[in-house]
Write a protein that holds these residues in place. Structure first.
Motif, short mmCIF file in Angstrom:
data_model
loop_
_atom_site.label_atom_id
_atom_site.label_comp_id
_atom_site.label_asym_id
_atom_site.label_seq_id
_atom_site.Cartn_x
_atom_site.Cartn_y
_atom_site.Cartn_z
N ALA A 1 0.91 -1.24 0.19
CA ALA A 1 -0.11 -0.08 -0.18
C ALA A 1 0.83 1.30 0.07
O ALA A 1 0.33 2.38 0.09
N GLN A 2 2.26 1.16 -0.14
CA GLN A 2 3.05 2.32 0.06
C GLN A 2 3.36 3.02 -1.54
O GLN A 2 3.06 1.99 -2.42
N PRO A 3 3.74 4.16 -1.39
CA PRO A 3 3.84 4.75 -2.80
C PRO A 3 5.22 4.30 -3.32
O PRO A 3 6.36 3.40 -2.43
N SER A 4 5.28 4.12 -4.51
CA SER A 4 6.52 3.69 -5.34
C SER A 4 7.78 4.15 -4.89
O SER A 4 8.90 3.29 -4.74
N GLU A 5 7.88 5.36 -4.54
CA GLU A 5 9.24 5.92 -3.92
C GLU A 5 9.68 5.31 -2.71
O GLU A 5 10.92 5.34 -2.44
N LEU A 6 8.76 4.46 -2.16
CA LEU A 6 9.16 3.74 -1.02
C LEU A 6 9.13 2.22 -1.12
O LEU A 6 8.89 1.67 -0.27
N GLY A 7 8.98 2.02 -2.49
CA GLY A 7 9.22 0.47 -2.85
C GLY A 7 7.84 -0.29 -2.85
O GLY A 7 7.69 -1.53 -3.09
#
Length: 595
Positions: A94-100
């Motif tokens: 569920a995290q954004p792509s910049e956090l993987g």
């Protein structure tokens, strides 16, 4: 048919009832579509079936073992399963792509993770804590703390813990004694932490402890608590790792979820750091004195996670009981008096069907409710400020119910699963006895039933002059009005729910009018049970409306379970409400000597 969870039910809840496809029209989730959501659930179901479930009994039978050097040995198969979960990307889904991450809707992540929780509560426990720790750091940590500690957690390279309780301070966190002494840009921590799940193991590269402690000179009580990142391993200037001053004092041996190692940790014994220097190195998160407020980010997520875990452990127990009831011949129909007539499967007996319907109505209602709570997080993320604030209030009110109602009543479902199995049910040859033991921990995990009840009645229903409770009332009344329009049996059931809603409102007014908080809260657990039943009845009305047009066995099962809960289970709160109206003081006035 899977005995872990029902894929048909998950799809129904996500796509037919919650209509998550509409989320793809929101900018936050515009990169996603129905196929993506289905593929994530497919992945979770495969992992649960092929990887996690096969190690569940092993995790129960071969408990973690403490070695003389202070290390912990856990079966390799558990580590192998966690490695495959890590590779799947579910830690950061569920995290954004910049956090993987994949920037999935929160409700999709929780539905996917429910498969892992149902397959093995013990294995999933490491993931649940790690995800919650990462989310706390993302919300309250500095950019450097996020990069250094949260990103490795989301990648599954390190695992996380939540270090709150101490031997003398369980729910009473204001009595925490662990102290922190400033040491340049860091702090040195000294103290003991108890009941720390995931506190020591070799399943990940390192462990990131989030620790509540009192900075030297801070005031007593909860206002003096701060929150610290205490990595188990410290990176040196040359890139090498040394062990921080965190040592394992012992293991707690639990009745269930045994594969999740549970520990007593000592901070500041001077055992590991070079030169024998003492004090575990920790880094302050946010401002001094705000530790408990920050920790509630992790605690609230963990509470919904515990409620979901309780629901799905109950669910898998129900599926096992259902399969057994369909295949176990025993006795004959009451109207058949011929001793030579063939035996019938025990599902043919009305008492067994009643037990199965009780289980079904509890576990399917609880899972739907927890996914509804998860969907509120997505609504908050996508809404304007005013709607987000109102939705946040509703979620705050529902959180203690989402944690505690499934933990109590889905445990009862597990008990009934054993009962359906008869004598076989309490033997280790059948899985249902383990499911019961695993689920028995959840009424205690992350705040007991009584603590959640005090939170609900003592704080949540009265916050902002009752605004959150009014939102819940309007939601229930709105669903009942829609059900009345549907007519027939739904209209009749809606009137039952509406009647109990009015009674709960009346009792709430009576309780909130009591000036003595001790007297008001003396029956808080009864209040939580009553409001929880009303909330699950509301959810069942919702599910029945969504099932109204379905003509197959699945949708008929939904309508039958909803009817059963509202007619058979919801009326059980009538005596609870009667007791609450009298503000019974028996327990409050009981002398210590009378016991």
């Amino acid at each position: 048919m899977s005995l872990i969870l029902s894929r048909a039910d998950i799809d129904f809840l996500l796509f037919d009832w919650l209509d998550i496809d509409r989320l793809s029209s929101e900018p936050l989730y515009a990169h996603l579509d129905h196929g993506t959501y289905a593929a994530v659930i497919d992945l979770a179901e495969r992992l649960a079936t092929d990887v996690v479930a096969p190690v569940n009994k092993l995790a129960d039978q071969r408990e973690p073992e403490m070695m003389p050097d202070g290390s912990v040995v856990i079966p390799k198969e558990i580590g192998d399963a966690l490695e495959q979960v890590r590779r799947s990307g579910l830690f950061a889904a569920a995290q954004p792509s910049e956090l993987g991450g994949m920037q999935l809707p929160f409700v999709v992540e929780k539905a996917a993770f429910a498969w892992i929780q149902a397959a093995s509560p013990a294995v999933s426990g490491y993931v649940l804590l790690t995800m919650a720790a990462a989310n706390l750091l993302i919300e309250h940590g500095t950019p450097k703390q996020v990069e250094t500690y949260a990103v490795p957690l989301l990648a599954g390279e390190n695992f996380g813990t939540m270090c709150l309780s101490e031997p003398q301070a369980g729910s009473s966190l204001g009595d925490v004694r662990t102290k922190a002494i400033a040491d340049g840009d860091a702090y040195r921590l000294f103290g003991n932490k108890m009941w720390i799940s995931g506190g020591e193991h070799a399943l990940s590269g390192s462990i990131t402890h989030l620790v509540l402690a009192r900075i030297e000179g801070a005031p007593p009580g909860v206002k003096g608590l701060s929150l610290f990142i205490v990595p188990r391993d410290l990176e040196q200037d040359d890139g090498s790792l040394v062990r921080n001053d965190v040592s394992l004092a012992g293991l707690n041996h639990k009745m269930g979820q045994r594969g999740t190692v549970n520990t007593l940790l000592n901070f500041g014994e001077g055992r590991y750091l070079p030169g024998g220097s003492a004090g575990a190195v920790g880094y302050l998160i946010g401002a001094e004195g705000d530790g408990l407020r920050y920790m509630f980010t992790m605690m609230n997520e963990a509470r919904i996670g515990v409620g979901t875990s309780a629901a799905v452990i109950g669910y898998t127990g129900y599926l096992h009981a259902l399969e057994y009831a369909r295949s176990r011949p025993q006795g004959r129909a009451l109207r058949d008096r011929d001793p030579d007539a063939p035996q019938i499967p025990i599902i043919g007996h009305s008492d067994v069907r009643s037990m199965l319907l009780t289980q079904k109505s509890f576990v399917e209602g609880a899972l739907a409710f927890n996914l509804y709570c998860a969907s509120l997080v997505d609504r908050i993320r996508c809404a304007d400020k005013a709607e987000a604030r109102a939705t946040g209030l509703l979620l705050d009110l529902l959180t203690p119910i989402a944690k505690s109602w499934p933990s109590k009543f889905c445990l009862e479902a597990n008990s009934l699963a054993i009962q359906v199995h008869g004598g076989y049910g309490y033997t280790r040859d059948y899985d249902v006895e383990q499911f019961y033991r695993d689920n028995r921990l959840n009424p205690i995990h992350e705040g007991t039933h009584g603590i959640q009840a005090i939170d609900l009645l003592g704080r949540k229903v009265s916050m902002e002059n009752g605004a959150a409770f009014a939102l819940l009332r309007d939601q229930i009344a709105g669903t009942a009005a829609r059900a009345v329009i549907c007519g027939g049996a739904l209209a009749e059931l809606a009137q039952i729910v509406d009647g109990f809603l009015a009674e709960v409102e009346e009792v709430t007014r009576v309780l909130l009018a009591i000036g003595d908080s001790e007297e008001r809260l003396a029956n808080a657990s009864l209040y939580l049970d009553a409001v929880g039943h009303l909330v699950i009845a509301w959810i069942w009305l919702e599910l029945m409306i969504a099932s109204e047009a379905g003509a197959d066995a699945f949708h008929d099962g939904k309508r039958t379970a909803g009817r059963f809960f509202i007619r058979r289970e919801l009326p059980k709160i009538a005596p609870l409400l009667a007791t609450l109206r009298t503000v019974d003081r028996t327990a409050l006035d009981a002398s210590l000597e009378c016991f």
